[in-house]
Motif scaffolding. Structure first.
Motif, PDB file in Angstrom:
ATOM      1  N   ARG A  16      -6.146   9.060  -1.233  1.00  0.00           N
ATOM      2  CA  ARG A  16      -5.240  10.261  -0.786  1.00  0.00           C
ATOM      3  C   ARG A  16      -4.417   9.809   0.644  1.00  0.00           C
ATOM      4  NH1 ARG A  16      -6.015  13.708  -4.895  1.00  0.00           N
ATOM      5  NH2 ARG A  16      -7.977  13.990  -5.573  1.00  0.00           N
ATOM      6  N   ASP A  17      -4.102   8.650   0.794  1.00  0.00           N
ATOM      7  CA  ASP A  17      -3.663   8.401   2.183  1.00  0.00           C
ATOM      8  C   ASP A  17      -1.807   8.325   1.805  1.00  0.00           C
ATOM      9  OD1 ASP A  17      -2.237   6.981   4.348  1.00  0.00           O
ATOM     10  OD2 ASP A  17      -3.607   5.372   4.325  1.00  0.00           O
ATOM     11  N   GLU A  18      -1.524   9.807   2.153  1.00  0.00           N
ATOM     12  CA  GLU A  18       0.053  10.030   1.827  1.00  0.00           C
ATOM     13  C   GLU A  18       1.056   9.086   2.340  1.00  0.00           C
ATOM     14  OE1 GLU A  18       0.897  14.200   2.195  1.00  0.00           O
ATOM     15  OE2 GLU A  18      -1.038  15.003   1.563  1.00  0.00           O
ATOM     16  N   VAL A  19       1.058   8.757   3.610  1.00  0.00           N
ATOM     17  CA  VAL A  19       1.943   7.949   4.226  1.00  0.00           C
ATOM     18  C   VAL A  19       1.604   6.651   3.723  1.00  0.00           C
ATOM     19  CG1 VAL A  19       2.641   6.670   6.497  1.00  0.00           C
ATOM     20  CG2 VAL A  19       1.577   9.120   6.514  1.00  0.00           C
ATOM     21  N   LYS A  20       0.587   5.875   3.369  1.00  0.00           N
ATOM     22  CA  LYS A  20       0.798   4.857   2.727  1.00  0.00           C
ATOM     23  C   LYS A  20       1.097   4.530   1.338  1.00  0.00           C
ATOM     24  CE  LYS A  20      -2.383   0.654   2.767  1.00  0.00           C
ATOM     25  NZ  LYS A  20      -3.614   0.069   3.360  1.00  0.00           N
ATOM     26  N   VAL A  21       0.730   5.670   0.631  1.00  0.00           N
ATOM     27  CA  VAL A  21       1.306   5.782  -0.720  1.00  0.00           C
ATOM     28  C   VAL A  21       2.847   6.003  -0.872  1.00  0.00           C
ATOM     29  CG1 VAL A  21       1.326   7.305  -2.836  1.00  0.00           C
ATOM     30  CG2 VAL A  21      -0.751   6.773  -1.748  1.00  0.00           C
ATOM     31  N   SER A  22       3.516   6.673   0.087  1.00  0.00           N
ATOM     32  CA  SER A  22       4.881   7.049  -0.029  1.00  0.00           C
ATOM     33  C   SER A  22       5.622   5.603   0.353  1.00  0.00           C
ATOM     34  CB  SER A  22       5.084   8.099   0.733  1.00  0.00           C
ATOM     35  OG  SER A  22       5.222   7.796   2.143  1.00  0.00           O
ATOM     36  N   THR A  23       5.119   4.964   1.517  1.00  0.00           N
ATOM     37  CA  THR A  23       5.583   3.779   2.013  1.00  0.00           C
ATOM     38  C   THR A  23       5.645   2.594   0.918  1.00  0.00           C
ATOM     39  OG1 THR A  23       4.826   4.157   4.105  1.00  0.00           O
ATOM     40  CG2 THR A  23       5.633   2.115   3.932  1.00  0.00           C
ATOM     41  N   LEU A  24       4.321   2.301   0.193  1.00  0.00           N
ATOM     42  CA  LEU A  24       4.119   1.284  -0.567  1.00  0.00           C
ATOM     43  C   LEU A  24       4.971   1.582  -2.008  1.00  0.00           C
ATOM     44  CD1 LEU A  24       0.324   0.384  -0.279  1.00  0.00           C
ATOM     45  CD2 LEU A  24       2.639  -0.745   0.521  1.00  0.00           C
ATOM     46  N   ARG A  25       5.281   2.774  -2.259  1.00  0.00           N
ATOM     47  CA  ARG A  25       5.875   3.301  -3.289  1.00  0.00           C
ATOM     48  C   ARG A  25       7.455   2.799  -3.254  1.00  0.00           C
ATOM     49  NH1 ARG A  25       3.574   9.003  -5.503  1.00  0.00           N
ATOM     50  NH2 ARG A  25       1.953   8.223  -6.981  1.00  0.00           N
ATOM     51  N   LEU A  26       7.763   3.089  -1.942  1.00  0.00           N
ATOM     52  CA  LEU A  26       9.163   2.910  -1.459  1.00  0.00           C
ATOM     53  C   LEU A  26       9.318   1.325  -1.553  1.00  0.00           C
ATOM     54  CD1 LEU A  26      11.887   4.297  -0.990  1.00  0.00           C
ATOM     55  CD2 LEU A  26      11.389   3.680   1.719  1.00  0.00           C
ATOM     56  N   LEU A  27       8.498   0.618  -0.884  1.00  0.00           N
ATOM     57  CA  LEU A  27       8.564  -0.723  -0.869  1.00  0.00           C
ATOM     58  C   LEU A  27       8.727  -1.393  -2.249  1.00  0.00           C
ATOM     59  CD1 LEU A  27       8.612  -3.497   0.705  1.00  0.00           C
ATOM     60  CD2 LEU A  27       6.018  -3.365   0.612  1.00  0.00           C
ATOM     61  N   LEU A  28       7.755  -1.126  -3.062  1.00  0.00           N
ATOM     62  CA  LEU A  28       7.715  -1.688  -4.559  1.00  0.00           C
ATOM     63  C   LEU A  28       9.078  -1.332  -5.471  1.00  0.00           C
ATOM     64  CD1 LEU A  28       4.048  -0.592  -5.709  1.00  0.00           C
ATOM     65  CD2 LEU A  28       4.941  -3.149  -5.232  1.00  0.00           C
ATOM     66  N   SER A  29       9.668   0.031  -5.071  1.00  0.00           N
ATOM     67  CA  SER A  29      11.144   0.402  -5.321  1.00  0.00           C
ATOM     68  C   SER A  29      12.025  -0.834  -4.989  1.00  0.00           C
ATOM     69  CB  SER A  29      11.276   1.739  -5.224  1.00  0.00           C
ATOM     70  OG  SER A  29      12.716   2.005  -5.281  1.00  0.00           O
ATOM     71  N   GLU A  30      11.998  -0.976  -3.732  1.00  0.00           N
ATOM     72  CA  GLU A  30      12.775  -2.024  -3.299  1.00  0.00           C
ATOM     73  C   GLU A  30      12.923  -3.395  -3.923  1.00  0.00           C
ATOM     74  OE1 GLU A  30      15.776  -1.810  -1.038  1.00  0.00           O
ATOM     75  OE2 GLU A  30      15.346   0.432  -1.520  1.00  0.00           O
ATOM     76  N   VAL A  31      11.705  -3.747  -4.205  1.00  0.00           N
ATOM     77  CA  VAL A  31      11.358  -5.136  -4.485  1.00  0.00           C
ATOM     78  C   VAL A  31      11.997  -5.313  -5.979  1.00  0.00           C
ATOM     79  CG1 VAL A  31       9.595  -6.545  -5.394  1.00  0.00           C
ATOM     80  CG2 VAL A  31       9.228  -5.618  -3.216  1.00  0.00           C
ATOM     81  N   LYS A  32      11.531  -4.181  -6.694  1.00  0.00           N
ATOM     82  CA  LYS A  32      12.128  -4.019  -7.923  1.00  0.00           C
ATOM     83  C   LYS A  32      13.648  -3.964  -8.198  1.00  0.00           C
ATOM     84  CE  LYS A  32       9.917  -3.292 -11.336  1.00  0.00           C
ATOM     85  NZ  LYS A  32       9.391  -4.385 -12.331  1.00  0.00           N
ATOM     86  N   GLY A  34      15.318  -5.484  -5.889  1.00  0.00           N
ATOM     87  CA  GLY A  34      15.574  -6.943  -5.837  1.00  0.00           C
ATOM     88  C   GLY A  34      15.533  -7.869  -6.926  1.00  0.00           C
ATOM     89  N   GLU A  35      14.676  -7.652  -7.601  1.00  0.00           N
ATOM     90  CA  GLU A  35      14.382  -8.508  -9.088  1.00  0.00           C
ATOM     91  C   GLU A  35      15.455  -8.165  -9.850  1.00  0.00           C
ATOM     92  OE1 GLU A  35      10.519  -7.155 -10.399  1.00  0.00           O
ATOM     93  OE2 GLU A  35       9.371  -8.787  -9.122  1.00  0.00           O
ATOM     94  N   ILE A  36      16.060  -6.792 -10.005  1.00  0.00           N
ATOM     95  CA  ILE A  36      17.102  -6.768 -10.906  1.00  0.00           C
ATOM     96  C   ILE A  36      18.333  -7.236 -10.374  1.00  0.00           C
ATOM     97  CG2 ILE A  36      18.528  -4.704 -11.470  1.00  0.00           C
ATOM     98  CD1 ILE A  36      16.151  -2.800 -11.356  1.00  0.00           C
ATOM     99  N   ALA A  37      18.391  -7.044  -9.138  1.00  0.00           N
ATOM    100  CA  ALA A  37      19.817  -8.087  -8.661  1.00  0.00           C
ATOM    101  C   ALA A  37      19.531  -9.524  -8.614  1.00  0.00           C
ATOM    102  CB  ALA A  37      19.751  -7.493  -6.969  1.00  0.00           C
ATOM    103  N   LYS A  38      18.479  -9.927  -8.388  1.00  0.00           N
ATOM    104  CA  LYS A  38      18.228 -11.514  -8.570  1.00  0.00           C
ATOM    105  C   LYS A  38      18.158 -11.772 -10.098  1.00  0.00           C
ATOM    106  CE  LYS A  38      15.989 -15.009  -6.356  1.00  0.00           C
ATOM    107  NZ  LYS A  38      14.873 -15.436  -5.322  1.00  0.00           N
TER     108      LYS A  38
END
Length: 146
Positions: A16-32, A34-38
């Motif tokens: 239940r680490d809210e900061v880490k969860v929100s940060t990693l979700r956003l990061l995974l979204s950005e990676v996804k 990037g994959e779509i763009a590439k």
């Protein structure tokens, strides 16, 4: 790299680490994105460049919030930046970076600021995620003006 981020997200959710969860979700979204763009899966170097971009955004946002008197928001951005920093390769020391810059200047025979672009391209290729561009740029500029 991507598996590690996904596993850390699961652990953060369980803890239940809210900061880490929100940060990693956003990061995974950005990676996804990037994959779509590439149109293909991203390499670890691509993921590292996305992390660096997100880290830069967090640092700029924290500075902006602080300038605007919003200390709470600035602190939140800094906490997110610390989470992102854990996924970057270890950063080069100033001495190591200086050595790489000087070696590159000597290799290319650079002598003035007009050669800065060539030197920057080579150095950024060599440091590959272990130093930010602003630091490298300032150091290259300093060494070429001497």
């Amino acid at each position: 790299m991507l598996d590690k981020i996904q596993n850390d997200l699961k652990k953060a959710q369980l803890n239940r680490d809210e900061v880490k969860v929100s940060t990693l979700r956003l990061l995974l979204s950005e990676v996804k994105n990037g994959e779509i763009a590439k149109r293909e899966p991203l390499s670890d170097n691509d993921v590292i460049s996305i992390i660096q971009r997100e880290l830069k955004k967090r640092k700029e946002a924290a500075a902006g919030f602080r300038a605007g008197g919003r200390e709470e928001s600035a602190t939140k951005e800094e906490l997110e930046a610390k989470v992102l920093e854990t996924y970057l390769p270890s950063q080069l020391s100033h001495e190591e970076l200086t050595k790489i810059v000087l070696d590159t200047i000597n290799e290319l025979g650079a002598s003035s600021l007009t050669d800065m672009g060539k030197v920057m391209g080579e150095v950024m290729g060599k440091v590959a995620g272990r130093s930010d561009g602003g630091t490298v740029s300032a150091l290259v500029k300093e060494k070429l003006t001497r």
